[in-house]
Scaffold this active site. Structure first.
Site, PDB file in Angstrom:
ATOM      1  N   ASP A  93     -56.012 -17.829  10.212  1.00 53.26           N
ATOM      2  CA  ASP A  93     -57.063 -17.530  11.179  1.00 53.26           C
ATOM      3  C   ASP A  93     -58.452 -17.785  10.605  1.00 53.26           C
ATOM      4  O   ASP A  93     -58.388 -18.243   9.486  1.00 53.26           O
ATOM      5  CB  ASP A  93     -56.659 -16.050  11.381  1.00 53.26           C
ATOM      6  CG  ASP A  93     -56.954 -15.086  10.236  1.00 53.26           C
ATOM      7  OD1 ASP A  93     -57.520 -15.562   9.015  1.00 53.26           O
ATOM      8  OD2 ASP A  93     -56.504 -13.908  10.129  1.00 53.26           O
ATOM      9  N   SER A  94     -59.302 -17.396  11.452  1.00 50.00           N
ATOM     10  CA  SER A  94     -60.727 -17.813  11.195  1.00 50.00           C
ATOM     11  C   SER A  94     -61.310 -16.746  10.353  1.00 50.00           C
ATOM     12  O   SER A  94     -62.513 -17.065  10.050  1.00 50.00           O
ATOM     13  CB  SER A  94     -61.341 -18.074  12.412  1.00 50.00           C
ATOM     14  OG  SER A  94     -61.449 -16.970  13.145  1.00 50.00           O
ATOM     15  N   ASP A 290     -48.403 -14.404  16.897  1.00 53.44           N
ATOM     16  CA  ASP A 290     -48.164 -14.084  15.455  1.00 53.44           C
ATOM     17  C   ASP A 290     -48.443 -12.494  15.451  1.00 53.44           C
ATOM     18  O   ASP A 290     -49.004 -11.953  16.423  1.00 53.44           O
ATOM     19  CB  ASP A 290     -49.149 -14.583  14.715  1.00 53.44           C
ATOM     20  CG  ASP A 290     -50.652 -14.104  15.031  1.00 53.44           C
ATOM     21  OD1 ASP A 290     -51.382 -13.347  14.478  1.00 53.44           O
ATOM     22  OD2 ASP A 290     -51.408 -14.804  15.872  1.00 53.44           O
ATOM     23  N   CYS A 326     -25.553 -10.674  11.808  1.00 55.81           N
ATOM     24  CA  CYS A 326     -26.949 -11.242  11.409  1.00 55.81           C
ATOM     25  C   CYS A 326     -26.861 -11.690   9.948  1.00 55.81           C
ATOM     26  O   CYS A 326     -25.912 -11.420   9.186  1.00 55.81           O
ATOM     27  CB  CYS A 326     -27.889  -9.972  11.080  1.00 55.81           C
ATOM     28  SG  CYS A 326     -29.527 -10.127  10.409  1.00 55.81           S
ATOM     29  N   CYS A 328     -29.235 -11.899   7.504  1.00 56.31           N
ATOM     30  CA  CYS A 328     -30.242 -11.704   6.627  1.00 56.31           C
ATOM     31  C   CYS A 328     -29.297 -11.073   5.290  1.00 56.31           C
ATOM     32  O   CYS A 328     -28.256 -10.860   5.352  1.00 56.31           O
ATOM     33  CB  CYS A 328     -31.090 -10.202   7.227  1.00 56.31           C
ATOM     34  SG  CYS A 328     -30.132  -8.800   7.129  1.00 56.31           S
TER      35      CYS A 328
END
Length: 397
Positions: A93-94, A290, A326, A328
């Site tokens: 990001d900025s 995001d 899943c 994970c």
């Protein structure tokens, strides 16, 4: 290098699937970026990061800069090497959102999580900004130091981070700012974009600079911003700033601006990533998202499952595995809800590791299902299935 190719357009909405070519990965869209704020995925040991299924990550320019991590990343040449994940697409990001959160976000008590949609009853406020904003730059106090950011500084930091996608420095406004102030901030954002483009020219082949559509919840300002960005020489777009006081206003903003932005370039909805928001955004033509929700909520004992969003508190005596399908770390090892709860009670670090990896897997699989549903023209059915499990809170309507 940065080419966006549309694969499929949904036949009932503006949802689309595509591929954004970046130097490190052919990024499949729609996709959600996992937040790695300071160049790390909290709670998961670094040696396990390569096993995570996420193909898109975003790091925080402000925190990397102010916490003196930039030199470490520079020594590794780029963020991909620093995190030892060279086969992923990164965004940075900025710093503009942190300027907002330390400024009007702080004085108005609003932010992307929780209070970002404060409700229609709140009054407009343009005063008491703790941050000093001029046409040239932004100055604020952080950890006892005066910090200055402007387009050139933001670009320099992001060039050193080395992310594939970087964002122009902008002024993010509050949902409680007036239209007059929002218009002034938007014009600054236009001017700053020109400066970002100029500063970025030597790096344009290595990093894709996305401009950001601002304008608050004001129809004419958002239209103006979308038209300005559509003509800008950038390979993609961020959608940021105030997204209104309710989720309905956010949907309206997307309906206003997305038809204006060129179809041949990707659109990233900044800081948004709840399950319902992803479906609503994709349906309107958003390609990238995001959000801290997957990892932050995992550290607060909240898991995302095919049954819905579940607090571990309600399953602390459940001896079943969280999900038998899943992949994970916890589910494949057969860890139960009860065992997870006990790990948190005992402050066993494996608890946060398992919950964080689980939520990353869930959202990665969700985005893959969304892409497949668009390609098979079954997006509407998938949306209906998931929204039934993830109802909207009354406060967001």
């Amino acid at each position: 290098m940065f080419e966006f190719k549309l694969n499929t357009q949904d036949n009932q909405s503006r949802a689309r699937s595509g591929v954004f070519s970046t130097p490190h990965l052919e990024l499949q869209t729609p996709e959600l970026a996992i937040v790695a704020t300071e160049g790390e995925i909290k709670a998961i040991p670094k040696e396990l990061w390569p096993e995570l299924p996420c193909q898109y990550l975003i790091v925080n320019t402000f925190h990397i800069y102010t916490k003196k991590i930039l030199a470490q990343i520079e020594s590794e040449k780029e963020i991909h090497n620093f995190m030892n994940l060279s086969d992923r697409t990164y965004a940075s990001d900025s710093g503009g959102f942190q300027v907002f959160s330390l400024g009007f976000g702080k004085s108005h008590q609003v932010g992307k999580i929780g209070g970002f949609f404060p409700g229609a009853e709140h009054a407009v406020q343009d005063t008491e900004n703790p941050v000093t904003i001029t046409e040239n730059d932004v100055t604020f106090r952080w950890d006892g130091e005066d910090i200055t950011l402007n387009p050139e500084i933001s670009m320099d930091i992001q060039h050193k981070i080395g992310a594939d996608i970087i964002f122009a420095f902008d002024e993010c406004t509050s949902p409680l700012n007036s239209k007059e102030y929002t218009a002034q901030a938007q014009q600054r954002t236009f001017n700053w974009l020109d400066r970002c483009i100029e500063a970025h020219k030597p790096y344009a082949a290595k990093q894709a600079l996305f401009g950001i559509v601002q304008g608050g919840a004001y129809h004419d300002l958002r239209i103006q911003a979308a038209e300005f960005l559509a003509q800008a020489d950038v390979p993609g777009y961020g959608i940021g700033g105030s997204l209104g006081k309710t989720k309905a206003e956010m949907h309206a903003i997307l309906d206003w601006i997305l038809p204006i932005l060129p179809v041949a370039k990707p659109r990233h909805l900044l800081g948004i990533g709840q399950v319902r928001d992803i479906f609503e955004g994709v349906e309107r033509g958003v390609d990238l998202f995001d959000c801290v929700i997957p990892t932050r909520e995992a550290r607060h004992r909240v898991l995302y499952t095919h049954e819905g969003r579940i607090s571990m508190r309600h399953r602390k005596a459940d001896t079943s595995i969280v999900s038998t399908t899943c992949g994970c770390f916890g589910c494949r090892e057969g860890v139960t809800w009860e065992q997870l709860w006990q790990m948190f009670v005992e402050r066993d670090p494996r608890g946060m590791m398992y919950t964080t990896s689980h939520n990353i897997w869930f959202f990665s699989e969700l985005m893959a299902k969304i892409r497949a549903s668009i390609q098979e023209n079954k997006f509407a059915q998938l949306k209906e299935e998931y929204l039934a499990k993830y109802p909207a809170p009354a406060s967001s309507l």
